[in-house]
Motif scaffolding. Structure first.
Motif: not given
Length: 199
Positions: A114, A116, A147, A149
């Protein structure tokens, strides 16, 4: 006059600190084991600012100032010839729903595939004079936090498998967005607040 030298991009790859400057000096690596500098490439690093390690040898960095985020497979190894160090970088575009990922002024790598991004928008209708300075500061700022993924994180752990593809790219499987309004009813936000958000 001596030229003004500014570090334009940098990354830490194993024991090496890679840096590129605003001059046409290519890319240099500082070996933290031997405490020596090495020129590892005639070209500058292909990203702007800091490239953050995501996993294995995959780094995330801005393709240009305030531009989209790309992934970079970065490797520093002996070339075998006079034991000179050689830099290898493969650009892996990030895509979310077929589009580039625009991180805004700053982003950060997180764990488990991840990362951000943080951006802000000043409400110009709330400008107020600061009581100590002869300048206007906003009283209201909207901060956007996104955010992301990464899909198929296991491929990043073994980049060789991913690089077998003719046009490798990294797919973002999901994106979450949060917006916050920050108010300072008395004297507004100082310049240091925006400097912090931009770093």
């Amino acid at each position: 006059m001596l030229p003004i030298v500014i570090v334009m991009s940098y990354a830490v790859v194993g024991p090496y600190i890679l840096v590129s400057f605003n001059q046409n000096w290519g890319t240099h690596a500082f070996d933290t084991n031997s405490l020596k500098w090495h020129k590892v490439d005639d070209e500058r690093l292909p990203f702007f600012g800091c490239a953050a390690l995501q996993c294995s040898s995959i780094f995330l960095g801005l393709s240009k100032k305030d531009g989209p985020v790309n992934a970079y497979h970065i490797c520093v190894a002996n070339s075998g010839k006079d034991h000179a160090l050689k830099l290898s970088i493969i650009v892996l575009p990030l895509r979310y729903m077929g589009h580039e990922v625009d991180a805004g002024p700053c982003f950060s790598s997180l764990d488990n595939g991840r990362f951000c991004s943080l951006s802000y928008l000043v409400d110009s209708s709330t400008m107020t004079p600061h009581h100590e300075y002869n300048e206007l500061y906003p009283r209201k700022v909207r901060v956007n936090l996104r955010t992301y993924q990464i899909e198929n994180l296991s491929l990043l752990e073994d980049p060789a498998e991913m690089l077998l593809d003719g046009k490798p790219e990294i797919i973002i499987s999901s994106q979450w967005r949060q917006s916050f309004k920050i108010l300072s009813p008395s004297q507004g936000f100082s310049a240091s607040s925006f400097t912090f958000l931009s770093v």
